[in-house]
Design a protein around this motif. Structure first.
Motif, PDB file in Angstrom:
ATOM      1  N   ALA A  54       3.179  -7.025   9.452  1.00  0.00           N
ATOM      2  CA  ALA A  54       3.664  -6.103   8.422  1.00  0.00           C
ATOM      3  C   ALA A  54       2.984  -6.383   7.097  1.00  0.00           C
ATOM      4  O   ALA A  54       2.358  -7.427   6.894  1.00  0.00           O
ATOM      5  CB  ALA A  54       5.179  -6.223   8.279  1.00  0.00           C
ATOM      6  N   ALA A  55       3.140  -5.442   6.183  1.00  0.00           N
ATOM      7  CA  ALA A  55       2.654  -5.599   4.816  1.00  0.00           C
ATOM      8  C   ALA A  55       3.850  -5.576   3.880  1.00  0.00           C
ATOM      9  O   ALA A  55       4.636  -4.625   3.890  1.00  0.00           O
ATOM     10  CB  ALA A  55       1.679  -4.475   4.460  1.00  0.00           C
ATOM     11  N   GLY A  56       4.008  -6.647   3.094  1.00  0.00           N
ATOM     12  CA  GLY A  56       5.064  -6.670   2.091  1.00  0.00           C
ATOM     13  C   GLY A  56       6.455  -6.957   2.606  1.00  0.00           C
ATOM     14  O   GLY A  56       7.429  -6.863   1.857  1.00  0.00           O
ATOM     15  N   LEU A  57       6.592  -7.306   3.877  1.00  0.00           N
ATOM     16  CA  LEU A  57       7.911  -7.608   4.438  1.00  0.00           C
ATOM     17  C   LEU A  57       8.436  -8.914   3.849  1.00  0.00           C
ATOM     18  O   LEU A  57       7.662  -9.810   3.509  1.00  0.00           O
ATOM     19  CB  LEU A  57       7.804  -7.739   5.960  1.00  0.00           C
ATOM     20  N   THR A  58       9.761  -9.040   3.713  1.00  0.00           N
ATOM     21  CA  THR A  58      10.371 -10.270   3.223  1.00  0.00           C
ATOM     22  C   THR A  58      11.339 -10.816   4.260  1.00  0.00           C
ATOM     23  O   THR A  58      11.849 -10.079   5.105  1.00  0.00           O
ATOM     24  CB  THR A  58      11.143 -10.037   1.914  1.00  0.00           C
ATOM     25  N   ALA A  59      11.608 -12.111   4.173  1.00  0.00           N
ATOM     26  CA  ALA A  59      12.600 -12.722   5.059  1.00  0.00           C
ATOM     27  C   ALA A  59      13.961 -12.068   4.859  1.00  0.00           C
ATOM     28  O   ALA A  59      14.732 -11.902   5.810  1.00  0.00           O
ATOM     29  CB  ALA A  59      12.682 -14.224   4.789  1.00  0.00           C
ATOM     30  N   GLU A  60      14.260 -11.700   3.624  1.00  0.00           N
ATOM     31  CA  GLU A  60      15.531 -11.036   3.339  1.00  0.00           C
ATOM     32  C   GLU A  60      15.632  -9.708   4.083  1.00  0.00           C
ATOM     33  O   GLU A  60      16.697  -9.350   4.613  1.00  0.00           O
ATOM     34  CB  GLU A  60      15.673 -10.807   1.836  1.00  0.00           C
ATOM     35  N   ALA A  61      14.519  -8.964   4.178  1.00  0.00           N
ATOM     36  CA  ALA A  61      14.526  -7.685   4.894  1.00  0.00           C
ATOM     37  C   ALA A  61      14.758  -7.887   6.389  1.00  0.00           C
ATOM     38  O   ALA A  61      15.430  -7.086   7.037  1.00  0.00           O
ATOM     39  CB  ALA A  61      13.207  -6.946   4.666  1.00  0.00           C
ATOM     40  N   PRO A 363       5.380 -17.069  -6.211  1.00  0.00           N
ATOM     41  CA  PRO A 363       5.694 -16.537  -7.541  1.00  0.00           C
ATOM     42  C   PRO A 363       6.474 -15.235  -7.515  1.00  0.00           C
ATOM     43  O   PRO A 363       6.965 -14.807  -8.545  1.00  0.00           O
ATOM     44  CB  PRO A 363       4.305 -16.343  -8.179  1.00  0.00           C
ATOM     45  N   TYR A 364       6.578 -14.588  -6.330  1.00  0.00           N
ATOM     46  CA  TYR A 364       7.298 -13.314  -6.253  1.00  0.00           C
ATOM     47  C   TYR A 364       8.538 -13.458  -5.382  1.00  0.00           C
ATOM     48  O   TYR A 364       8.878 -12.587  -4.595  1.00  0.00           O
ATOM     49  CB  TYR A 364       6.369 -12.228  -5.700  1.00  0.00           C
ATOM     50  N   GLY A 365       9.215 -14.555  -5.530  1.00  0.00           N
ATOM     51  CA  GLY A 365      10.316 -14.904  -4.636  1.00  0.00           C
ATOM     52  C   GLY A 365      11.579 -14.120  -4.832  1.00  0.00           C
ATOM     53  O   GLY A 365      12.442 -14.118  -3.974  1.00  0.00           O
ATOM     54  N   GLY A 366      11.761 -13.433  -5.937  1.00  0.00           N
ATOM     55  CA  GLY A 366      12.970 -12.618  -6.131  1.00  0.00           C
ATOM     56  C   GLY A 366      14.190 -13.494  -6.339  1.00  0.00           C
ATOM     57  O   GLY A 366      14.203 -14.388  -7.184  1.00  0.00           O
ATOM     58  N   ASP A 367      15.256 -13.231  -5.598  1.00  0.00           N
ATOM     59  CA  ASP A 367      16.526 -13.945  -5.715  1.00  0.00           C
ATOM     60  C   ASP A 367      16.365 -15.373  -5.212  1.00  0.00           C
ATOM     61  O   ASP A 367      16.394 -15.648  -4.026  1.00  0.00           O
ATOM     62  CB  ASP A 367      17.595 -13.209  -4.898  1.00  0.00           C
ATOM     63  N   ARG A 368      16.201 -16.321  -6.124  1.00  0.00           N
ATOM     64  CA  ARG A 368      15.856 -17.694  -5.743  1.00  0.00           C
ATOM     65  C   ARG A 368      16.928 -18.347  -4.883  1.00  0.00           C
ATOM     66  O   ARG A 368      16.618 -19.007  -3.891  1.00  0.00           O
ATOM     67  CB  ARG A 368      15.635 -18.539  -7.002  1.00  0.00           C
ATOM     68  N   GLU A 369      18.193 -18.184  -5.271  1.00  0.00           N
ATOM     69  CA  GLU A 369      19.256 -18.857  -4.516  1.00  0.00           C
ATOM     70  C   GLU A 369      19.328 -18.311  -3.096  1.00  0.00           C
ATOM     71  O   GLU A 369      19.380 -19.072  -2.127  1.00  0.00           O
ATOM     72  CB  GLU A 369      20.599 -18.664  -5.224  1.00  0.00           C
ATOM     73  N   HIS A 370      19.279 -16.984  -2.966  1.00  0.00           N
ATOM     74  CA  HIS A 370      19.347 -16.377  -1.637  1.00  0.00           C
ATOM     75  C   HIS A 370      18.135 -16.776  -0.806  1.00  0.00           C
ATOM     76  O   HIS A 370      18.254 -17.176   0.353  1.00  0.00           O
ATOM     77  CB  HIS A 370      19.408 -14.863  -1.757  1.00  0.00           C
ATOM     78  N   ASN A 371      16.947 -16.706  -1.403  1.00  0.00           N
ATOM     79  CA  ASN A 371      15.737 -16.996  -0.654  1.00  0.00           C
ATOM     80  C   ASN A 371      15.604 -18.471  -0.326  1.00  0.00           C
ATOM     81  O   ASN A 371      14.961 -18.825   0.668  1.00  0.00           O
ATOM     82  CB  ASN A 371      14.511 -16.512  -1.425  1.00  0.00           C
ATOM     83  N   HIS A 372      16.196 -19.342  -1.123  1.00  0.00           N
ATOM     84  CA  HIS A 372      16.191 -20.758  -0.769  1.00  0.00           C
ATOM     85  C   HIS A 372      16.943 -20.972   0.541  1.00  0.00           C
ATOM     86  O   HIS A 372      16.502 -21.726   1.415  1.00  0.00           O
ATOM     87  CB  HIS A 372      16.833 -21.596  -1.886  1.00  0.00           C
ATOM     88  N   ARG A 373      18.087 -20.299   0.710  1.00  0.00           N
ATOM     89  CA  ARG A 373      18.840 -20.432   1.959  1.00  0.00           C
ATOM     90  C   ARG A 373      18.036 -19.881   3.132  1.00  0.00           C
ATOM     91  O   ARG A 373      18.023 -20.460   4.209  1.00  0.00           O
ATOM     92  CB  ARG A 373      20.181 -19.691   1.846  1.00  0.00           C
ATOM     93  N   LEU A 374      17.325 -18.748   2.886  1.00  0.00           N
ATOM     94  CA  LEU A 374      16.507 -18.198   3.954  1.00  0.00           C
ATOM     95  C   LEU A 374      15.396 -19.150   4.334  1.00  0.00           C
ATOM     96  O   LEU A 374      15.095 -19.348   5.513  1.00  0.00           O
ATOM     97  CB  LEU A 374      15.896 -16.862   3.499  1.00  0.00           C
ATOM     98  N   THR A 375      14.766 -19.782   3.326  1.00  0.00           N
ATOM     99  CA  THR A 375      13.673 -20.711   3.600  1.00  0.00           C
ATOM    100  C   THR A 375      14.161 -21.901   4.408  1.00  0.00           C
ATOM    101  O   THR A 375      13.507 -22.362   5.339  1.00  0.00           O
ATOM    102  CB  THR A 375      13.044 -21.197   2.275  1.00  0.00           C
ATOM    103  N   GLU A 376      15.341 -22.403   4.083  1.00  0.00           N
ATOM    104  CA  GLU A 376      15.889 -23.526   4.849  1.00  0.00           C
ATOM    105  C   GLU A 376      16.127 -23.114   6.302  1.00  0.00           C
ATOM    106  O   GLU A 376      15.926 -23.893   7.220  1.00  0.00           O
ATOM    107  CB  GLU A 376      17.210 -23.984   4.209  1.00  0.00           C
ATOM    108  N   ARG A 377      16.563 -21.852   6.520  1.00  0.00           N
ATOM    109  CA  ARG A 377      16.783 -21.367   7.876  1.00  0.00           C
ATOM    110  C   ARG A 377      15.482 -21.143   8.617  1.00  0.00           C
ATOM    111  O   ARG A 377      15.387 -21.347   9.818  1.00  0.00           O
ATOM    112  CB  ARG A 377      17.584 -20.066   7.843  1.00  0.00           C
ATOM    113  N   LEU A 378      14.445 -20.675   7.902  1.00  0.00           N
ATOM    114  CA  LEU A 378      13.180 -20.330   8.542  1.00  0.00           C
ATOM    115  C   LEU A 378      12.229 -21.501   8.573  1.00  0.00           C
ATOM    116  O   LEU A 378      11.204 -21.456   9.204  1.00  0.00           O
ATOM    117  CB  LEU A 378      12.532 -19.150   7.819  1.00  0.00           C
TER     118      LEU A 378
END
Length: 378
Positions: A54-61, A363-378
């Protein structure tokens, strides 16, 4: 009959899987439409497999598609292993494949001391718990089983939960913030399917059709290995597509293969398309052999043994390195098979930056707290 050389076949396969020819989807749905199913024994690898296509997909999506929109569902499908599939495909796949893998599991149930009475009792306990308590993890379901005298240790809970999924009673539900998968009643999680029910033969033909759309050119042996269907059923489905002139025969490396008829004249060109594929990626497990995707001298680097399939770097579908994530996904550790040209290194750097963006660590991480949890999961 058209003869396709190894390079052309590889380029065609890379395009159909969305990892070559510059093709990238715009969303989870786009990727699933092309790939059909994403290998998901490892949930984090499945998410990275979506990113690679994909292009531009995020873990949050990806999380939103699975947990909120419920447009994709993780479950036991081809070969009885975990895949991510579109929610609209879950029921017919389960009706086709569930009985096959339930039958193959009978011996294992007996080895675990699970007779018909114990299996029926466990099915009732699991479905009743989910009906009254909502999403539960496997560990939580094991506690309910233990309370009724069933062994909560070892492989017993896994096989009992998997059996309920193969029966079409339950499916994977939302993932907890700590990364734990949960299970829910299928009919509570997804709307009823009002499409006509496919009988097994027609469903097998549809599976062959979808396989070729995502993997061609491919051989009958590839489809049989990938799907886990009995050989006779796979052969009938394959032949049905040919008889209906939906496919044409071609030859790849001396082996008869099939192509969807509309792609009979396809001749893709190399495009130096670099992708960082995750462990257990579809592209590496979708065929009986990996001769076209990984050169023979490097096979052990990708398949070291013990069921492992390492993350790979591919260029136009040919593996040139393995890789691993470091620093929470911010950097990539590369193990190349040889010297890599500068344009490939440039492509790898772009993919490395995209992984960090996808995980929300760049640098384009968006919601840091939410994405930190996603990063720990991924």
């Amino acid at each position: 009959m058209r003869t396709i050389d190894a390079e052309q076949a590889r380029l065609m396969r890379a395009r159909t899987q969305g990892i070559g020819g510059g093709l990238r989807g715009a969303s989870v749905a786009d990727v699933m439409d092309r790939a059909f199913a994403v290998q998901a024994q490892d949930a984090s690898a499945a998410a990275l497999g979506l990113r690679a296509r994909a292009a531009g997909l995020t873990a949050e999506a990806v999380t939103r598609a699975a947990d909120v929109e419920r447009s994709v569902v993780r479950g036991w499908f081809m070969r009885g292993t975990l895949y991510l599939v579109s929610a609209s495909d879950l029921r017919w796949l389960t009706r086709l494949l569930g009985p096959i893998f339930l039958k193959l599991s009978v011996r294992r149930y007996r080895e675990l001391g699970l007779d018909d009475g114990a299996l029926a009792h466990a099915e009732h306990l699991i479905t009743s718990a989910l009906a009254t308590e909502g999403p539960l993890t496997r560990a939580e379901l094991a506690e309910r089983l233990a309370g009724a005298g069933l062994d909560p240790r070892g492989q017993v809970p896994f096989h009992l939960v998997r059996r309920c999924a193969l029966l079409g009673q339950i499916c994977h539900g939302p993932t907890r913030d700590d990364g734990e998968a949960t299970f829910v009643l299928l009919d509570d999680w997804l709307p009823a399917d009002d499409r006509p029910t496919l009988e097994a033969g027609s469903a097998a033909v549809e599976l062959a059709r979808r396989y070729l759309a995502a993997h061609a050119p491919a051989a009958l042996e590839d489809f049989t290995t990938w799907s886990g269907l009995p050989a006779a059923m796979a052969h009938r489905a394959w032949k049905a597509l040919a008889d209906a002139e939906e496919t044409v025969e071609c030859e790849v490396a001396g082996q008869p293969c099939a192509l969807p008829t509309e792609r009979a004249a396809e001749t893709p060109e190399p495009s130096l398309d670099v992708r960082l594929l995750p462990a257990y990626d579809n592209y590496l497990v979708g065929y009986r052999t990996r001769a076209l995707s990984v050169a023979a001298p490097h096979e052990r680097r990708v398949w070291p043994g013990g069921g492992q399939i390492r993350p790979t770097v591919t260029v136009d579908g040919l593996a040139c390195a393995t890789w691993s994530r470091r620093n929470g996904g911010r950097t990539v550790l590369l193990t190349p098979f040889g010297d890599l040209p500068d344009d490939v290194l440039t492509g790898i750097a772009a993919e490395e930056a995209d992984i960090a963006r996808f995980l929300g660590t760049g640098p384009y991480g968006g919601d840091r707290e939410h994405n930190h949890r996603l990063t720990e999961r991924l």
